[in-house]
Write a protein that holds these residues in place. Structure first.
Motif, PDB file in Angstrom:
ATOM      1  N   ASN A 188      29.821  36.799  29.695  1.00  0.00           N
ATOM      2  CA  ASN A 188      29.723  37.718  30.826  1.00  0.00           C
ATOM      3  C   ASN A 188      28.338  38.333  30.978  1.00  0.00           C
ATOM      4  O   ASN A 188      28.068  39.020  31.968  1.00  0.00           O
ATOM      5  N   ARG A 207      34.677  33.386  39.593  1.00  0.00           N
ATOM      6  CA  ARG A 207      34.340  34.544  40.405  1.00  0.00           C
ATOM      7  C   ARG A 207      32.885  34.996  40.231  1.00  0.00           C
ATOM      8  O   ARG A 207      32.238  35.451  41.182  1.00  0.00           O
ATOM      9  N   ARG A 218      41.682  39.917  43.368  1.00  0.00           N
ATOM     10  CA  ARG A 218      40.372  40.439  42.968  1.00  0.00           C
ATOM     11  C   ARG A 218      39.455  40.500  44.182  1.00  0.00           C
ATOM     12  O   ARG A 218      38.730  39.557  44.483  1.00  0.00           O
ATOM     13  N   PRO A 219      39.461  41.634  44.891  1.00  0.00           N
ATOM     14  CA  PRO A 219      38.650  41.733  46.106  1.00  0.00           C
ATOM     15  C   PRO A 219      37.146  41.844  45.804  1.00  0.00           C
ATOM     16  O   PRO A 219      36.764  42.034  44.641  1.00  0.00           O
ATOM     17  N   VAL A 220      36.331  41.729  46.868  1.00  0.00           N
ATOM     18  CA  VAL A 220      34.879  41.885  46.693  1.00  0.00           C
ATOM     19  C   VAL A 220      34.345  42.990  47.610  1.00  0.00           C
ATOM     20  O   VAL A 220      33.172  43.030  47.927  1.00  0.00           O
ATOM     21  N   ASP A 221      35.248  43.890  48.032  1.00  0.00           N
ATOM     22  CA  ASP A 221      34.840  44.930  48.981  1.00  0.00           C
ATOM     23  C   ASP A 221      33.713  45.817  48.444  1.00  0.00           C
ATOM     24  O   ASP A 221      32.831  46.229  49.199  1.00  0.00           O
ATOM     25  N   LEU A 222      33.715  46.082  47.152  1.00  0.00           N
ATOM     26  CA  LEU A 222      32.663  46.962  46.602  1.00  0.00           C
ATOM     27  C   LEU A 222      31.302  46.260  46.620  1.00  0.00           C
ATOM     28  O   LEU A 222      30.274  46.897  46.842  1.00  0.00           O
ATOM     29  N   SER A 272      33.155  48.771  39.030  1.00  0.00           N
ATOM     30  CA  SER A 272      33.286  47.313  38.960  1.00  0.00           C
ATOM     31  C   SER A 272      32.060  46.705  38.284  1.00  0.00           C
ATOM     32  O   SER A 272      30.917  46.999  38.661  1.00  0.00           O
ATOM     33  N   VAL A 273      32.319  45.831  37.328  1.00  0.00           N
ATOM     34  CA  VAL A 273      31.226  45.167  36.600  1.00  0.00           C
ATOM     35  C   VAL A 273      30.436  44.277  37.565  1.00  0.00           C
ATOM     36  O   VAL A 273      29.218  44.387  37.694  1.00  0.00           O
ATOM     37  N   GLY A 274      31.159  43.401  38.252  1.00  0.00           N
ATOM     38  CA  GLY A 274      30.492  42.438  39.139  1.00  0.00           C
ATOM     39  C   GLY A 274      29.734  43.133  40.260  1.00  0.00           C
ATOM     40  O   GLY A 274      28.599  42.756  40.577  1.00  0.00           O
ATOM     41  N   ASP A 319      39.835  42.345  28.756  1.00  0.00           N
ATOM     42  CA  ASP A 319      39.710  40.965  28.274  1.00  0.00           C
ATOM     43  C   ASP A 319      40.243  40.775  26.848  1.00  0.00           C
ATOM     44  O   ASP A 319      40.255  39.655  26.336  1.00  0.00           O
ATOM     45  N   VAL A 375      42.756  48.150  34.593  1.00  0.00           N
ATOM     46  CA  VAL A 375      41.641  47.430  35.235  1.00  0.00           C
ATOM     47  C   VAL A 375      42.185  46.341  36.162  1.00  0.00           C
ATOM     48  O   VAL A 375      41.891  46.327  37.355  1.00  0.00           O
ATOM     49  N   PHE A 376      42.974  45.420  35.618  1.00  0.00           N
ATOM     50  CA  PHE A 376      43.663  44.422  36.450  1.00  0.00           C
ATOM     51  C   PHE A 376      45.155  44.693  36.299  1.00  0.00           C
ATOM     52  O   PHE A 376      45.787  44.246  35.337  1.00  0.00           O
TER      53      PHE A 376
HETATM   54  C1  UD1 Z   1      34.159  41.229  34.887  1.00  0.00           C
HETATM   55  C2  UD1 Z   1      34.264  40.202  33.793  1.00  0.00           C
HETATM   56  C3  UD1 Z   1      35.735  39.999  33.423  1.00  0.00           C
HETATM   57  C4  UD1 Z   1      36.363  41.317  33.062  1.00  0.00           C
HETATM   58  C5  UD1 Z   1      36.135  42.350  34.147  1.00  0.00           C
HETATM   59  C6  UD1 Z   1      36.605  43.738  33.758  1.00  0.00           C
HETATM   60  C7  UD1 Z   1      32.361  38.787  34.220  1.00  0.00           C
HETATM   61  C8  UD1 Z   1      31.858  37.458  34.621  1.00  0.00           C
HETATM   62  N1  UD1 Z   1      33.700  38.945  34.252  1.00  0.00           N
HETATM   63  O1  UD1 Z   1      34.854  40.714  36.019  1.00  0.00           O
HETATM   64  O2  UD1 Z   1      35.774  39.105  32.298  1.00  0.00           O
HETATM   65  O3  UD1 Z   1      37.757  41.139  32.894  1.00  0.00           O
HETATM   66  O4  UD1 Z   1      34.733  42.450  34.451  1.00  0.00           O
HETATM   67  O5  UD1 Z   1      36.013  44.154  32.593  1.00  0.00           O
HETATM   68  O6  UD1 Z   1      31.597  39.656  33.839  1.00  0.00           O
HETATM   69  N2  UD1 Z   1      37.416  45.437  42.293  1.00  0.00           N
HETATM   70  C9  UD1 Z   1      37.605  45.845  43.602  1.00  0.00           C
HETATM   71  N3  UD1 Z   1      36.646  45.518  44.511  1.00  0.00           N
HETATM   72  C10 UD1 Z   1      35.508  44.847  44.172  1.00  0.00           C
HETATM   73  C11 UD1 Z   1      35.324  44.464  42.832  1.00  0.00           C
HETATM   74  C12 UD1 Z   1      36.292  44.764  41.908  1.00  0.00           C
HETATM   75  O7  UD1 Z   1      38.613  46.446  43.935  1.00  0.00           O
HETATM   76  O8  UD1 Z   1      34.679  44.598  45.050  1.00  0.00           O
HETATM   77  C13 UD1 Z   1      38.467  45.761  41.296  1.00  0.00           C
HETATM   78  C14 UD1 Z   1      39.099  44.484  40.709  1.00  0.00           C
HETATM   79  O9  UD1 Z   1      40.114  43.997  41.530  1.00  0.00           O
HETATM   80  C15 UD1 Z   1      39.603  44.985  39.380  1.00  0.00           C
HETATM   81  C16 UD1 Z   1      38.559  46.024  38.975  1.00  0.00           C
HETATM   82  O10 UD1 Z   1      37.865  46.361  40.170  1.00  0.00           O
HETATM   83  O11 UD1 Z   1      40.843  45.610  39.535  1.00  0.00           O
HETATM   84  C17 UD1 Z   1      37.573  45.524  37.943  1.00  0.00           C
HETATM   85  O12 UD1 Z   1      36.913  44.367  38.422  1.00  0.00           O
HETATM   86  P1  UD1 Z   1      35.419  44.053  38.033  1.00  0.00           P
HETATM   87  O13 UD1 Z   1      34.921  45.079  37.064  1.00  0.00           O
HETATM   88  O14 UD1 Z   1      34.644  43.834  39.279  1.00  0.00           O
HETATM   89  O15 UD1 Z   1      35.566  42.688  37.280  1.00  0.00           O
HETATM   90  P2  UD1 Z   1      34.668  41.393  37.446  1.00  0.00           P
HETATM   91  O16 UD1 Z   1      33.252  41.786  37.595  1.00  0.00           O
HETATM   92  O17 UD1 Z   1      35.278  40.487  38.420  1.00  0.00           O
END
Ligand code: UD1
Length: 441
Positions: free
Chosen positions: A23, A94, A123-127, A165-167, A308, A330-331
């Protein structure tokens, strides 16, 4: 599809060394699109997800040289970089969505398919989208493809994330590095991998402060150069092997770990009754000679207990005395492994995003199915700690996140047989030889 046959019930013994964090590598690879010179990344694990990302970078027009033995990737932008990311690669993983901002900054416009749903839930990408809009990107979506465009340089902005959100933190931070002026990200993710990406970007000439805390400040720079970067060790792999060792009542020394990244998992393992010997800040040894006790775990963004590792610790809790409660924050639907653990006899009840586990003495070996990477790891642990023969189908998910898993299991004395028949992983280079999945083959 493939399966693994596990003859469980034997304690694991030995020594393992943990490689670089998946990650951390994935967002670093996406961000390297912005570097004007050659980037060299060291301590790269040989994983299917890294293969997907390097294949994507190649398809976009980068020259990528990956020495899998040495764990070194060299990336250089050859000629023009494409503005369209192919669906078959983005839909697989993702993390590949994070090429959107770099591609837009390089071309003025980019098209990246939505990463889509996955087995751990919606797993949305709105943020990501809101954050990029605040920086001046114009965003739209049609036919499942996200289109971004930008007329001039992005402008620094004050961005508050509704959830850390991490991503999204990584994507916005990457985009803001070349913006005009100052960007502040509030309620940013504090995961070590976010900090590692910031350290990488800073090494390449960016100006980022506060990564690893919930307020990140980025002062835009004109360009990023090239350079060499060494990735942090994978805390999730380390945590998985710690739980696996405990679950089999084994004795394994893990080297090349960063214990400061594992505070919550170590605290919970100690609560359960596992002996965690912190040899020094880079080595940990797991042993056990007592009964496991149930505990409660609140799964949270870092520094909380990582989602994770939630499936893996649930396998262990299924044989811990008393009642355990695991709340997934988280999820919220990440419970696909529960039915499979139940098939092995685990007494687990779900109430919304909470699992209530009534510990039993021993699970019973059974055929089960891995639905995703970490569920696969949990079932592997369940099989290894249970006497008899467990078959875990769809085991190839595990290659997305555990490098050298076959060699590592052998090293610590696991009695397993791998049966790789074929995989359905599109767009990624692999071959199957003597029942082995060979990446890059
Ligand atoms: C990253 C990790 C994944 C880990 C997760 C949480 C990588 C490649 N993957 O995933 O292994 O399980 O962090 O630690 O680093 N969310 C929204 N809108 C958004 C983005 C996220 O609502 O635009 C929500 C997601 O649905 C979820 C929560 O935020 O419920 C956490 O997601 P996020 O931290 O973004 O996880 P990833 O970056 O996808």
């Amino acid at each position: 599809m493939g399966y693994i046959r596990i003859m469980g019930g034997r304690p694991l013994h030995g020594e393992l060394s943990i490689k670089g964090a998946k990650n951390a590598v994935l967002p670093i690879l996406a961000a390297s699109l912005l570097c004007d010179e050659k980037v060299v990344i060291r301590n790269v694990p040989n994983l299917l997800d890294v293969d997907t990302m390097t294949t994507l970078l190649e398809r976009l027009g980068c020259e990528v040289d990956w020495d899998r033995e040495r764990g070194v990737i060299e990336i250089e932008k050859g000629g023009r970089i494409s503005m369209e990311a192919p669906y078959e690669l983005v839909s697989k993983m993702r993390a590949s969505f994070n090429v959107l901002a770099p591609l837009t900054l390089l071309n003025g416009r980019a098209l990246v398919p939505l990463p889509g749903g996955c087995s751990i839930g919606y797993r949305p990408v709105d943020l990501h989208i809101k954050g990029l809009e605040r920086l001046g990107f114009e965003m739209s979506m049609i036919h499942g493809i996200v289109e971004a465009s930008i007329k001039e340089k992005p402008k620094g902005a004050h961005i508050y994330l509704d959830f850390p959100s991490v991503g999204a933190t990584e994507h916005i931070m990457t985009a803001a590095v070349l913006a005009k002026g100052e960007t502040i990200i509030e309620n940013a993710a504090r995961e070590p991998e976010v900090e590692d990406l910031a350290n990488f970007l800073n090494r390449m000439g960016a100006n980022i402060e506060g990564a690893g805390t919930s307020t990140i400040k980025i002062i835009g720079v004109r360009k990023l150069k090239g350079g060499v970067y060494f990735v942090i060790p994978d805390r999730i792999q380390a945590g998985t092997y710690m739980i696996m060792t405990a679950a089999t009542r084994g004795d394994v020394l893990l080297k090349n770990v960063m214990l400061e990244h594992l505070t919550a998992p170590i605290a919970k393992l100690k609560d359960i009754g596992v002996h965690v010997h912190e040899v020094n800040d880079r080595e940990v040894r797991i042993t056990n000679d007592s009964v496991f006790s149930g505990t409660s775990i609140n799964v949270l963004p870092y520094p909380g207990f990582p989602t994770d590792l939630q499936p893996q610790i649930m396998a262990l809790l299924s044989i811990a005395k008393g009642v355990s409660v695991v709340k997934e924050n988280v999820f919220k639907n990440r419970f696909m492994h529960v039915d499979e653990l139940r098939r092995m006899g685990a007494d687990i009840r779900l109430e919304g995003s909470t699992a209530i586990i009534n510990g039993i003495e021993e699970l019973s070996a059974a055929p089960v199915i891995a639905t995703d990477l970490r569920a696969g790891a949990a079932l592997l642990i369940a099989g290894l700690m249970t006497r008899g023969e467990t078959i875990v189908k769809n085991i190839e998910h595990i290659f997305r996140g555990y490098n050298d898993i076959k060699e590592n299991l052998k090293k610590i004395g696991a009695d397993v047989e791998w049966h790789m028949i074929r995989t359905n992983i599109k767009g990624v280079r692999f071959s199957v030889k003597n029942n082995d999945l060979i990446l890059g083959g």
